[in-house]
Design an enzyme around this catalytic site. Structure first.
Site, PDB file in Angstrom:
ATOM      1  CB  SER A 288      39.391  36.040  35.954  1.00  0.00           C
ATOM      2  OG  SER A 288      40.784  36.181  36.064  1.00  0.00           O
ATOM      3  CG  ASP A 299      36.396  48.306  46.204  1.00  0.00           C
ATOM      4  OD1 ASP A 299      35.211  48.017  46.497  1.00  0.00           O
ATOM      5  OD2 ASP A 299      37.354  47.566  46.455  1.00  0.00           O
ATOM      6  CE  LYS A 313      41.101  31.803  37.968  1.00  0.00           C
ATOM      7  NZ  LYS A 313      42.397  32.446  37.685  1.00  0.00           N
TER       8      LYS A 313
END
Length: 429
Positions: A288, A299, A313
């Site tokens: 999460s 990224d 998740k």
């Protein structure tokens, strides 16, 4: 014999009647017809089910069944579960100290929380919970499993675990305790002058604590951010922690079927505090919020991600009160990282895959310094003489011997050093 055939005949007639009624209802697509099918089914259960159930019980089970069949994270919170959720989010509760989720249809350990009864007993991320106090978890909801493991401090609970690589189930008897979570801590790797920043869960104070610790240690050459076995927490804190290392761009967005649930969380240039080389540790217990942080930094090419693939998740749940005592937890959206990729059921793949374990002897190039040996010998002398140990030294530094026990950490430290060298060469051109 007569009574048997009477009973058999009754069920045959009843079964045909039920199919007839339900079949007629399912033929239409209108909401009214479908609602009628539900109420008819509930009425049949109320009248004929083998055990006595009142209509409130049937209604609650109907709602619970609907939500649990949507996905692994949606659920119905009855009065007790709603109270338990409110207690858990307060940051202190009686239990074992593990975060669980549903994976491949089984109640699984996402991660044990640091310094809790579960972690001390040896529960690991990825463990499948087979039984709780002798009761099978097959068909058990997450909320029911949580309720069975939570309880008064100093009381015991028996957990049966299935673990990958183990031939037989493992039995644990764990004593519950009051769970107080220290979400952020820091240690210095003095031999390398690198800050080790551990975030165990995302409570309401993560961004503030991490900022203070980074600013306090501005003289270090780099940072290792450890998100292993971090089951997640508050989204705004994941965004806030990421923002300490980046100055612009969308850190994470969430998109759902209802546009009101769509949202983009952007970095604030004023909140960035450091450009230091950064390595992030993750494993199968990172879920999460910790996946948002590691995935976003990956990224943005702001950090090297090291360890093992994360849990996966990446969905958004909101708690919607039904009344003052009950609520539903409903999945309303999915998280998307800066590149547009999703975490849900996919997870974050590390840049450098390193499995947990010790540093192999043949690859161990760590040098034990005299100061490390002195600290160790002094600690042993103080134990013998009955003196108090220097707690500051133990808590605030990571020794070479500790690094040797953790190859993932060793790789992260080496990565920070390499990033620093690359950046220095780039600056010289």
């Amino acid at each position: 014999m007569k009574s048997f055939f009477t009973a058999f005949g009754f069920f045959t007639v009843f079964g045909v009647g039920l199919v007839s009624h339900l079949g007629a209802a399912s033929a239409g697509d209108s909401r009214l017809e479908q609602l009628s099918k539900i109420t008819k089914t509930m009425a049949v259960v109320e009248k004929y089910y083998v055990d006595d159930l009142n209509f409130t019980d049937i209604s609650n089970k109907t709602i619970s069944g609907l939500l649990s069949n949507l996905d692994a994270h949606s659920s119905y919170l009855d009065e007790r579960a709603f109270k338990d959720m409110q207690i858990a989010t307060s940051g202190e509760f009686g239990g074992l100290g593990i975060t669980i989720g549903m994976k491949d249809g089984a109640v699984s350990v996402i991660a044990p929380i640091d310094d809790t009864p579960a972690a001390k007993a040896g529960i690991k991320a990825g463990d499948v919970i087979l039984r709780i106090d002798g009761q099978s978890t097959i068909g058990m909801s997450i909320d029911d499993a949580v309720n069975k493991m939570r309880g008064k401090p100093k009381t015991g609970v028996d957990i049966t675990i299935v673990r990958k690589g183990e031939k037989k189930p493992l039995e644990f008897h764990i004593i519950r305790d009051t769970i107080k979570v220290q979400s952020v801590s820091a240690k210095l790797v003095p031999s390398e002058n690198i800050l080790y920043l551990r975030v165990s869960t995302f409570d309401a104070n993560v961004e503030k604590k991490a900022r203070e610790l980074i600013e306090k240690n501005k003289g270090v050459r780099g940072i290792v951010l450890d998100l292993r076995n971090n089951p997640g927490g508050l989204l705004n804190q994941a965004v806030g922690l990421t923002n300490l290392f980046v100055s612009d761009g969308v850190i994470v967005s969430q998109k759902g079927r209802d546009e009101s649930n769509n949202e983009a969380h952007k970095a604030d240039p004023k909140k960035k505090v450091t450009d230091l080389p950064l390595a992030v540790l993750i494993n199968e217990g990172s879920a999460s919020a910790s996946e948002i942080v590691s995935g976003a930094l990956q990224d943005f090419k702001r950090a090297v991600i090291i360890g093992q693939k994360s849990f996966g998740k990446g969905s958004v749940q909101v708690v919607m009160p039904v009344d003052d005592k009950e609520a539903i937890r409903l999945t309303v959206a999915r998280y998307y990282l800066p590149s547009g990729r999703t975490i849900q059921a996919v997870g974050v793949e590390p840049d450098v895959v390193v499995y947990a374990g010790k540093v192999p002897n043949e690859e161990n190039n760590l040098t034990l310094k005299e100061s490390d040996l002195k600290a160790h010998l002094q600690s042993e002398l103080e134990k013998v003489e009955g003196k108090k140990e220097s707690k500051n030294d133990d808590k605030n530094i990571i020794t070479a011997a500790q690094i040797y026990e953790d190859i993932q950490l060793k790789t992260a430290i080496d990565s920070v050093k390499i990033i620093e060298k690359i950046s220095q060469k780039g600056g010289q051109k």
